[in-house]
Design a protein around this motif. Structure first.
Motif, mmCIF file in Angstrom:
data_model
loop_
_atom_site.group_PDB
_atom_site.id
_atom_site.type_symbol
_atom_site.label_atom_id
_atom_site.label_comp_id
_atom_site.label_asym_id
_atom_site.label_seq_id
_atom_site.Cartn_x
_atom_site.Cartn_y
_atom_site.Cartn_z
ATOM 1 N N GLN A 1 0.838 -1.184 0.000
ATOM 2 C CA GLN A 1 0.000 0.000 0.000
ATOM 3 C C GLN A 1 0.883 1.248 0.000
ATOM 4 O OE1 GLN A 1 -2.403 0.493 3.506
ATOM 5 N NE2 GLN A 1 -0.678 0.781 4.881
ATOM 6 N N GLY A 2 0.352 2.359 -0.495
ATOM 7 C CA GLY A 2 1.047 3.639 -0.431
ATOM 8 C C GLY A 2 2.065 3.846 -1.536
ATOM 9 N N ARG A 3 2.821 4.944 -1.377
ATOM 10 C CA ARG A 3 3.865 5.298 -2.338
ATOM 11 C C ARG A 3 5.175 4.595 -1.987
ATOM 12 N NH1 ARG A 3 5.507 10.768 -2.277
ATOM 13 N NH2 ARG A 3 4.969 10.802 -0.054
ATOM 14 N N SER B 1 10.872 10.417 -14.535
ATOM 15 C CA SER B 1 9.962 11.575 -14.502
ATOM 16 C C SER B 1 8.502 11.175 -14.477
ATOM 17 C CB SER B 1 10.234 12.483 -15.708
ATOM 18 O OG SER B 1 11.569 12.940 -15.709
ATOM 19 N N GLY B 2 8.210 10.003 -13.934
ATOM 20 C CA GLY B 2 6.821 9.588 -13.794
ATOM 21 C C GLY B 2 6.187 9.070 -15.071
ATOM 22 N N GLN B 3 6.982 8.499 -15.979
ATOM 23 C CA GLN B 3 6.436 7.958 -17.218
ATOM 24 C C GLN B 3 5.507 6.775 -16.942
ATOM 25 O OE1 GLN B 3 9.635 8.760 -16.756
ATOM 26 N NE2 GLN B 3 10.530 9.726 -18.566
ATOM 27 N N THR B 4 4.569 6.568 -17.843
ATOM 28 C CA THR B 4 3.649 5.444 -17.711
ATOM 29 C C THR B 4 4.405 4.132 -17.910
ATOM 30 O OG1 THR B 4 3.093 5.388 -20.068
ATOM 31 C CG2 THR B 4 1.784 6.850 -18.640
ATOM 32 N N THR C 1 -0.756 0.396 -10.152
ATOM 33 C CA THR C 1 0.063 0.833 -9.015
ATOM 34 C C THR C 1 1.437 1.363 -9.434
ATOM 35 O OG1 THR C 1 0.864 -1.443 -8.683
ATOM 36 C CG2 THR C 1 -1.084 -0.743 -7.422
ATOM 37 N N TRP C 2 1.798 1.213 -10.694
ATOM 38 C CA TRP C 2 3.097 1.699 -11.168
ATOM 39 C C TRP C 2 3.327 3.183 -10.841
ATOM 40 C CZ3 TRP C 2 7.488 -0.468 -12.792
ATOM 41 C CH2 TRP C 2 8.429 0.354 -13.423
#
Length: 501
Positions: free
Chosen positions: A352-354, A372-375, A429-430
């Protein structure tokens, strides 16, 4: 012409107000100075003796705030020359000598008068854990040489020790959440409070020989061997933590090569076998010695008799075949039908969580420009496209990364396999994973949490708010001065304007 009686009164009142205000202001400025000027600074040193290299970190904190939160900051990070200390089995003395360069940098930074009171620690991780399993006497000699050098230095050396995998993960969890302020926060109402549990982040660490996962699950931890318990600022935490030995980047690369090697006995006139590696770029070719590959305790097969001493490896640039080879390093079948199991039969509660992914997770994805938070689709496509590039093009494009360049394809695909098929992250969740090297200006790792724990700098109870109360008193005083001056001036104005009988 002389002053009227009203003007005289006004002059006296204004003079008194000015004198009172100036006196009070001086007093409060003195108090403010005692609050705002930096206090004396203390320092701590931690050596991170990893499998591939040793790093030194210097931390600093105001001496009068030792039990407050968020006051420890990183003052220096230094990487020692040479490999990790576990590599010095043939000459243990060099393990200690390898630390001197970074230690000198640390001592140059810390005021000489404080050297003797600077707590200094060395923690050894998976490289030395493997060596201790393989040859405990060699590991003991290396620890002795490291302790000898550090004991002779002008610091408060408190020991060199082998860090358990559980602790390595748990201390990294403390580091991240401490730096991010997720363990304690100061509210607008003037009180310390525990932030919501949703602000806690998990830790994903990958060194050269092991990888760790640590987080606070939503329910109980059913396997006691994976549970680390802490009382931090009066709050209890049960952290799930597990270290996967032999699943660090370097050992995975070694295991992968050993598994892929189809060693052929040397023919007449030939001095090496030949193997095609699907994870190396097409056009890559190199000759590597085979003996060191099979010396690792993580490689459970021995060098075949009659095999050539060297192996010529050619790249195939086939990411699909590379993923298939990587999957063979995991035992996924041991967890079939179990929701709370990762691979190799290892228990893991529901995530759970980050999560913060650092060390080799970060370095690999940073090289691939994927932090950078890419999919997940973009990450997959980027890694596969990189793997399919010809070696000549890769060499020209990244000349500054020559030492690890051939391995970024395998490392990227391994990380994806570990996170998705091993730990159980999904497309949904990625986005909860952040690939970071630092948090709040501090390198993420186990070292800060380790030092905080061993120096008892995180108290069991929430700290007193003496300093914040001083700020409140100071601010209240300033307001009081303003109100007093206003009242005096108002009274003076009334007296001046009030008509005489």
């Amino acid at each position: 012409m002389g002053l009227s009686w009203k003007e005289g009164v006004l002059t006296i009142l204004l003079g008194a107000a000015a004198a009172s205000g100036l006196t009070t202001l001086i007093l409060f400025l003195v108090e403010a100075t005692s609050i705002l000027l930096p206090a004396d600074t203390k320092f701590g040193i931690v050596f991170d003796a990893g499998s591939s290299h040793t790093s030194l970190f210097v931390y600093k904190w105001p001496a009068d705030k030792e039990n407050n939160t968020g006051v420890v900051s990183q003052a220096l990070a230094c990487q020692a020359e040479g490999p990790g200390i576990s590599s010095y089995t043939s000459d243990p003395a060099l393990a200690g000598e390898s630390l001197r360069g970074c230690l000198e940098e640390a001592l140059a930074l810390i005021p000489e008068a404080q050297h003797r009171e600077t707590p200094t620690f060395l923690g050894a991780t998976a490289g030395m854990r493997l060596l201790s399993q393989k040859n405990s006497s060699q590991a003991e000699r290396i620890f002795a040489e490291v302790a000898r050098v550090l004991s002779q230095s002008p610091v408060d050396f408190r020991g060199a020790s082998l860090l358990a995998g559980l602790d390595e993960g748990a201390f990294a969890w403390i580091t991240i959440n401490y730096v991010l302020g997720s363990l304690l926060t100061y509210t607008f109402s003037g009180e310390w409070a525990r932030p919501p549990e949703a602000t806690l982040v998990g830790a994903l660490d990958m060194g050269g020989a092991s990888t760790q996962m640590s987080f606070v699950p939503g329910g109980p931890i059913l396997d006691a061997s994976t549970k680390a318990s802490f009382i931090l600022y009066g709050s209890s935490y049960s952290v799930y933590s597990h270290s996967y030995l032999c699943f660090g980047r370097d050992e995975v690369l070694n295991r992968l090569l050993a598994r892929l090697v189809q060693v052929r006995p040397a023919r007449a006139g030939r001095h090496s076998g030949l193997a095609r590696h699907p994870c190396y770029h097409s056009g890559y070719r190199a000759t590597v010695p085979l003996a060191p590959l099979f010396e690792s305790p993580c490689v459970h097969t021995s060098m075949p008799p009659g095999a050539a001493q060297n192996l010529t490896v050619e790249g195939a640039g086939n990411p699909g075949a590379c993923v298939s080879a990587i999957r063979e390093l995991f035992n996924f079948s041991s967890c079939e039908g179990q929701a709370d199991c990762t691979f190799d039969g290892v228990y893991q509660p529901l995530m759970q969580g980050r999560f913060y992914a650092f060390s080799n997770f970060y370095y690999t994805f940073h090289f691939l420009n994927l932090t950078s938070g890419q999919t997940l689709d973009t990450v997959n496509a980027t890694v596969w496209e990189f793997c399919q590039r010809p070696w000549k093009l890769v060499e020209v494009s990244y000349p500054e990364h020559a030492s690890w360049l051939r391995d970024y394809c395998a490392s990227g695909l391994y990380i994806l396999t570990l996170l998705l098929e091993g730990y159980g992250f999904s497309e949904e969740t990625w986005p909860s994973i952040e690939f970071r090297r630092q948090a709040g200006g501090t390198d993420i790792g186990w070292t800060l949490g380790y030092m905080l724990n061993l120096t008892n700098m995180i108290p069991a109870k929430a700290p007193a708010m003496k300093q914040a109360e001083n700020y409140g008193v100071w601010a209240a005083g300033i307001v009081l001065v303003g109100l007093t001056l206003g009242a005096i001036l108002g009274a003076a104005a009334v007296q001046l304007l009030w008509p005489r009988d």
